[in-house]
Structure formats: C-alpha cells, structure tokens
Design an enzyme around this catalytic site. Structure first.
Site, PDB file in Angstrom:
ATOM      1  CB  SER A   1     -37.504 -81.560  47.645  1.00 14.07           C
ATOM      2  OG  SER A   1     -38.684 -80.829  47.758  1.00 14.07           O
ATOM      3  CE  LYS A   2     -44.839 -86.175  50.725  1.00 11.26           C
ATOM      4  NZ  LYS A   2     -45.539 -87.071  49.841  1.00 11.26           N
ATOM      5  NE  ARG A   3     -40.340 -78.129  51.784  1.00 12.03           N
ATOM      6  CZ  ARG A   3     -39.340 -77.313  51.528  1.00 12.03           C
ATOM      7  NH1 ARG A   3     -39.560 -76.146  50.984  1.00 12.03           N
ATOM      8  NH2 ARG A   3     -38.102 -77.656  51.823  1.00 12.03           N
TER       9      ARG A   3
ATOM     10  N   GLY B   1     -42.832 -82.534  45.272  1.00  7.96           N
ATOM     11  CA  GLY B   1     -43.655 -83.597  44.705  1.00  7.96           C
ATOM     12  C   GLY B   1     -42.913 -84.901  44.455  1.00  7.96           C
TER      13      GLY B   1
ATOM     14  CG  ASP C   1     -45.906 -90.111  47.966  1.00 10.13           C
ATOM     15  OD1 ASP C   1     -47.028 -90.106  48.472  1.00 10.13           O
ATOM     16  OD2 ASP C   1     -45.099 -89.168  48.061  1.00 10.13           O
TER      17      ASP C   1
END
Ligand code: GLU
Length: 482
Positions: free
Chosen positions: A248-250, A252, A258
């Site tokens: 999950s991007k949220r 991290g 990235d």
C-alpha cells in the site's frame, strides 16, 4: 483481433500492481498481433486529474508500453479519457431503463443513509424502493425535476463466469446490489462507464486485479442486458509484501516512481514485475520487453499472491546496470558520485568504472566510496586474514615498511608505479603478496571490502592521504599490540 486495454484511474502514482496489469495487457495484445489501448477512468476523480494522467502517460512511455490507438493529440495517439466522453453513457442507461433492466431511483441521500444505519453491517443493499414506482410517479418526478440516479436491476438467479486464471466462478445474484449506473449529476459511475467502454472499444480480454472478481458478475449482467458479447477475463492475484500483507502506497510501499528515484532502472523493474505472478516455465530470469512479447503466455499465470522481493529486484537491477553502455551509466551515476564524494582531485570516471559491476542501484554508488572523504572507524581485527596469511602483528611490521616506502617514493603516484613498488617490497622482505597488499588495502579503506585493491586505493586517495592513513593504522596496531 485481440484487443486489451489498460484502464487506470488517475491516482497520482503508479502502483506496482497496476503497472504489472498494464504489462500483461500489453503482452497479451502483442503476443497475439493484437492492439493495446489506454483508457483513463476518471469519472470519479475529476480533481487532480491532469498531473495524474500525465504521470500514467509518462510511465507507459518510459516502460515502452506504447498504446496503439486513441484520439489524435498533435500527430500521436492520446489516451481515451472517460471524462471527455461523458456524453455517451446516459443514452445506454436509458436504453436499459426502457428494457426494464435498470430503473430510476429518486431516493434522497437521507433515506439511503437511514437504510445503511439500520442495516446490520452498516452497509445495506438498496431496498429497491423505487423499482416499484408506477410509470405515472416516475413521469411526475422527472417533470418536477426531482433528482435521480439510474440503478441496475439485478435479476434473480445465479451468475457464472469463467476466468482464465481462477477458473469457473459462480455467485448468487442475491449478493449483488442494484448498483448506480448514472449518478445524480448525469455522469456514469465508474462501473458503468467501464463496461460501456470495454464494449465500444471492442475489448476482447479484460485483464485486471483480482479485487474486481466480485464486481464481474454485475458487469456480465450488463453485457447480457445489452445483448453484448462478454470479454475473456484474466484476473491477476495480488502483489503482497514478504510477510503476506498488502502493498500500500499509503503505508509507504514504493510506487514505480519511487523505485526509479531509489535508483532502479525501468527495464529491470519491468523485467521483475513480469515475473511477479507469471512463470515462463524455464529458468530464464532476464527478459527484454521483446522477449516477453514472444514468450508470455497466460498459461504461466499463477493464482496465488506474489510477494514483492526487493532483494530479487536489486539482483536483477545489478544485472541491468552491468549491461549498460558505460557512457550511459556514467551519465546516470555521475551526479550521485559527485554529490557523495567531496574530496578534490577525484577521477569520477574511474569511480564509475569500479561501481558499474558492483552496485545494485544507481543511487547506492557513493556508498562504495564512503571511505574516501573520511576514513571510517574500524577495528584492527580487519587486519586478520587467514588466506592472506596476515594478522595484526604481520600487518604492523608490513605497514611500517610500506610507510618508509611511500615516504621515499618519488615517481608518479600512479596505480602501476605503486603496485610495482609494493611487489618489489614483498620480494625484498620475502613475504607473500597478501601480507603487504591486505594491510595496505585495509589501512587505506578502513573497511572489510573495497571496490579496488591496495595500489588503486592509494592512487585514488593521493600520496598525502595514503601516508596519513598508513600512519594512523600503525598507531592503531601499536596501541592494540603493546
Ligand atoms: N480503473 C480501474 C483501476 O484503476 C481498472 C479496472 C479494470 O481494469 O476494469 O483499478
């Protein structure tokens, strides 16, 4: 003809799972002489779209996943963008209303909230209140401008479909909600526009994440209501972390951008994600996009979640870095080296040459040379090396001799000259090479390993710094041994 589409919603970053979907879609199309289409599904996300679309576009360009069709934007194919097509969907919904496969719903937000509140789970299926309105009531409401949505009328019974990866899937229609097709602002919901566009764009293979499996029966009921052909479904397993949890991007976890910022090459990332959920059935691990086009086969897709393994990606990346043309590599690595190594007189091209076969991400190159500016603190145990037949005492006496040598050396301070001088010293003292070279290497780098040997290190550091470090090592060893 096989036609696939990548249908991302513009979120502002490219999730690894989405990029894998795009790749597989592209490969299925290309492997069958088909076409790959790009469609931006932005009906739910009107804000923030521009940059997000730009990012999707850029990602596909960098990764080489070129789409084959789309509106003309200055001589090239742009993506299809749903918000630019918003006028087309309402008529399809009205067609379903006429056929009684969909219906107007005039329920207020308050009523729906009430329904949810009173349900056990806090989410209720729509209770079909408006399905039973009379023609007259409907007309009246429309005439009076009462806001409405259009809902899909889910029939009773069971729905079955076949998925290339997961096989036959059956669900009871009673599990499905009469979902909204057209919102009160007249725009389609994401689910409705998705189906209409797949049909209009003649998509033959729908490839997407397995989280869409549960919505697929609703989509199929729409295809059936229109009398359209249902596409072939290829649902892909989740990509998870090593511990099995969702990426999950949220939280991290890295997006594609990235990873590029971390120093991974796009080709390596693509190669890696091709293997996340697909196996070629051979031991081959390195694939160019062209090779993937030739070898990709849906039969190699796996049902179980694939774990994202950064170490494996690093290994692949190092292989791609080794294969880069040196000038191209230098162009990429130079800014990192220059930002990381501040000593004067450094030949950065030399550093890059040493780095190319040793690093696994471009950004990590300076770490190889972190001893140049400042000697790290180190333990004299580094001087102990069985194979080199050296220990602290041998190192101490060797370094005392090397110090004398370095102080009196008057030729050009080059690798060759330093090497020859050190070997001459080895011979003079009747030692093994390692008994001189290992202590010097250790004293100059202060590290258990270094990207080059003793004489190269000495050249790199220059005469003055080399002498200083040898002196320091002698002190350290003397303190330890006395
Ligand atoms: N817009 C959806 C997403 O971004 C794609 C769903 C599909 O491919 O049908 O996840």
């Amino acid at each position: 003809m096989v036609r696939t589409r990548f249908a991302p919603s513009p979120t502002g970053y490219m999730h690894i799972g989405n990029l894998r979907t795009a790749l597989y879609e592209y490969l299925i199309a290309k492997g069958n002489n088909g076409q790959f289409i790009l469609r931006i599904e932005d009906t739910d996300q009107a804000r923030y779209v521009e940059d997000a679309v730009e990012l999707i576009y850029k990602t596909l360009e960098i990764t080489g996943l070129k789409h084959d069709e789309g509106p003309d934007i200055g001589g090239e194919y742009g993506p299809y963008v749903q918000s630019e097509r918003k006028g087309i969907y309402l008529d399809y919904a009205l067609e379903l209303v006429k056929a009684k496969k969909a219906y107007y719903c005039f329920c207020t937000v308050e009523r729906l909230e009430e329904l949810h509140k009173n349900s056990d789970l806090g989410i209720a299926k729509y209770d079909r209140h408006c399905m039973h309105l009379s023609e007259k009531e409907i007309e009246e409401n429309l005439k009076n401008g009462v806001p409405y949505v259009i809902r899909q009328a889910i029939p009773e019974g069971k729905s079955t479909f076949n998925d290339v990866v997961y096989g036959e899937i059956t669900i009871d229609n009673s599990e499905l909600d009469d979902q909204v097709l057209i919102k009160s602002d007249g725009l389609p919901t994401y689910n409705f526009a998705n189906v209409i566009d797949d049909h209009l764009m003649k998509i033959t293979h729908v490839v997407r994440g397995s989280e869409y499996i549960s919505s697929t029966p609703k989509y199929n009921l729409l295809y059936e209501a229109f009398g359209w052909e249902i596409p072939t479904y290829v649902h892909l397993p989740l990509i998870v972390k090593k511990d099995g949890s969702k990426i999950s991007k949220r939280k991290g976890d890295a997006s594609f951008e990235d990873l590029l910022k971390m120093g991974f090459l796009p080709e390596a990332v693509m190669n890696y994600i091709a293997l996340l959920g697909w196996s070629p059935g051979t031991n081959q691990e390195i694939f160019s996009l062209k090779e993937l086009e030739e070898q990709f086969d849906v039969k190699g897709l796996s049902k179980s979640p694939s774990a994202f393994d950064e170490d494996k990606l690093k290994w692949l990346n190092s292989e791609y870095i080794k294969k880069l043309d040196f000038d191209k590599f230098y162009e990429m690595v130079e800014p990192f080296l220059k930002a990381g190594v501040k000593s004067s007189g450094i030949d950065f091209k030399e550093l890059a040459k040493m780095a190319q076969s040793r690093i696994d991400t471009i950004n990590s190159a300076p770490e190889l040379f972190d001893f140049i500016d400042t000697l790290p603190e180190y333990s004299t145990e580094l001087f102990i090396h069985k194979k080199m037949k050296t220990d602290e005492a041998v190192s101490l006496s060797s370094l005392i001799k090397v110090l004398e040598l370095f102080e009196k050396m008057d030729g050009q301070w080059t690798n060759d000259y330093i090497y020859e001088s050190l070997i001459a010293l080895v011979n003079e003292l009747g030692l093994k090479n390692g008994q001189i070279l290992w202590p010097v290497r250790t004293a100059l780098s202060g590290k258990p390993s270094s990207p080059c040997g003793a004489s190269e290190l000495a050249e790199l550091l220059g005469r003055e710094k080399s002498i200083e470090r040898i002196q320091y090592a002698i002190e350290l060893l003397q303190n330890k041994l006395n």
